[in-house]
Design a protein around this motif. Sequence first.
Motif, short mmCIF file in Angstrom:
data_model
loop_
_atom_site.label_atom_id
_atom_site.label_comp_id
_atom_site.label_asym_id
_atom_site.label_seq_id
_atom_site.Cartn_x
_atom_site.Cartn_y
_atom_site.Cartn_z
N GLY A 1 -5.40 0.48 -3.09
CA GLY A 1 -6.16 1.14 -2.03
C GLY A 1 -7.45 0.41 -1.71
N TYR B 1 0.83 -1.21 0.00
CA TYR B 1 0.00 0.00 0.00
C TYR B 1 0.86 1.25 0.00
CZ TYR B 1 -3.20 3.63 1.52
OH TYR B 1 -3.92 4.79 1.61
N TYR C 1 -2.74 6.66 7.25
CA TYR C 1 -2.36 5.26 7.48
C TYR C 1 -1.60 5.09 8.79
CZ TYR C 1 -0.69 0.53 6.58
OH TYR C 1 -0.44 -0.82 6.66
N THR D 1 -8.11 7.28 1.02
CA THR D 1 -6.68 7.26 0.73
C THR D 1 -6.13 8.66 0.52
OG1 THR D 1 -7.20 6.93 -1.62
CG2 THR D 1 -6.77 4.96 -0.32
N ARG E 1 -8.47 -1.48 1.91
CA ARG E 1 -9.68 -1.23 2.71
C ARG E 1 -10.47 -2.52 2.94
NH1 ARG E 1 -9.44 3.51 -0.35
NH2 ARG E 1 -10.76 2.63 -2.01
N GLY F 1 0.20 2.14 -3.50
CA GLY F 1 -0.96 2.98 -3.28
C GLY F 1 -0.63 4.43 -3.06
#
Length: 499
Positions: free
Chosen positions: A452, A308, A377, A370, A456, A312
């Motif tokens: 992303g 991520y 995060y 995001t 989740r 991401g």
Amino acid sequence: MNPYSRSAQDPVPAAARGAGEPLGPAARWALAGLSLSVLLASLGTSIAHVGLPAMAEAFDASYPAVQWIVLAYLLALTTLIVSAGRLGDLLGRRRLLLGGIVLFTAASLLCAAAPTLGLLIAARAAQGLGAAVMTALAMAFVAGTVPKERTGRAMGLLGATSATGTALGPSLGGLLLSGAGWQAIFLVGVPPGLLALHLVRRHLPADPPRSAAGPARFDTPGTLLLALTLGAYALAVTLGRGGFGPVDAALLSAAAVGAALFVRVEARAVSPLIRPSAFRDPVLGPGLVTSALVSTVMMTTLVVGPFYLARGLGLPGALAGLVLASGPVVAALTGVPAGRLADRFGAHRTTVAGLAAMTTGTVSLAVLPTGLGVFGYVVPLVVVTAGYAVFQTANNTAVMAGVPADRRGVVSAVLNLSRNLGLVTGASVMGAVFALGSASADLTTAAPASVGAGMRITYAVAAGLTVLALAVAAGSAGPARRLVRRLVRRSPASPARRT
């Protein structure tokens, strides 16, 4: 009487239980030796990964072949930890712990000197056996080493040390690899191993004399069945790397059959390795279930985080590594304060509080956009990790409290086994959920939006697991209190008993 039941009698000598008494030098040095043992075992789990490419080149081997350097350690640790705990109960925990430290240290030297890949893998398996002994017995010594009122803090120290070793492994391994070669990855464990050996030998109390009735018999059939069952399960969830094929199905089927046979054999054994009735204990049973669930959730941070942050959010490798290090650092810093909370407010309340924090953090990771970037995060990750440190310390304290002295080794081992099984399960299952949620066969090339979305979805599943763990922990309070009341009523010192 069920030997796993919460005992009304405290086997710790009265002189060691003074409320608020400071720890003496012997107890402090003994805890230092136990902490070093835990540090080495956790460091051995995480330090070798970074050196696999260099070892593949050194031995002219394929990557699947050198993966056995990691798998051999993990399999030995997972399959033999319960047997190591039971042997400690039967033969003497101090004696066996010294042997485990010697084996780990000698195997570390052999790993560094191994001329072939096969010998290196064998040495890693021996190192894993030493780690199984050290991990199984460290917590078992706490009750006889520190005052009862400081048990939570001692458990917190061991938990913080374990988190430090896990966090330190990749970065320390990378530093040693760049400066001294892959052999240094194994040699680094030798000096602290020798120091741990000295501290344990000098400061841990001697094993009590054996019973005049003779030692209980070791459950060889149960031990072999459990080792084979755990080995089949660990291979099924690690070899597939998130996939599922015929070999994985066969291994899982073998593990299921082995588990059924193990329960049957243990029910008939005169001196079983694990009594089936132990899992009906209102503290031990929920403690093992919640430990496995929570460890599965914690593995999610290691599975999801690197992809991520890199794909991401587009972070460079060094910055992504720094962000990922924040979680283990928080766990290491939270361990001892979490132990103080458990000592002050009670292990059960503190366990529930830790799980509530983890639920809050995982739900936040599942729903926050995001667009919040690194901040969105890191903050929930810190909450999850701090909650995990609080939970682990309080849960370990609750499970080990009141365990009879002759079963502390095996109960400590089973508790650590539940954690290890959660970790290996999380690596496979949560990795598969992440790949499925990202709708990408190759996460290294997936689009940021896909990564992303996968993140989740994976943390939504993790949130469901923490809610389940919270329900199990909250539901165990009533049965535990009723058991304590029964023990008090049955005690010869109880007023109700005297009348």
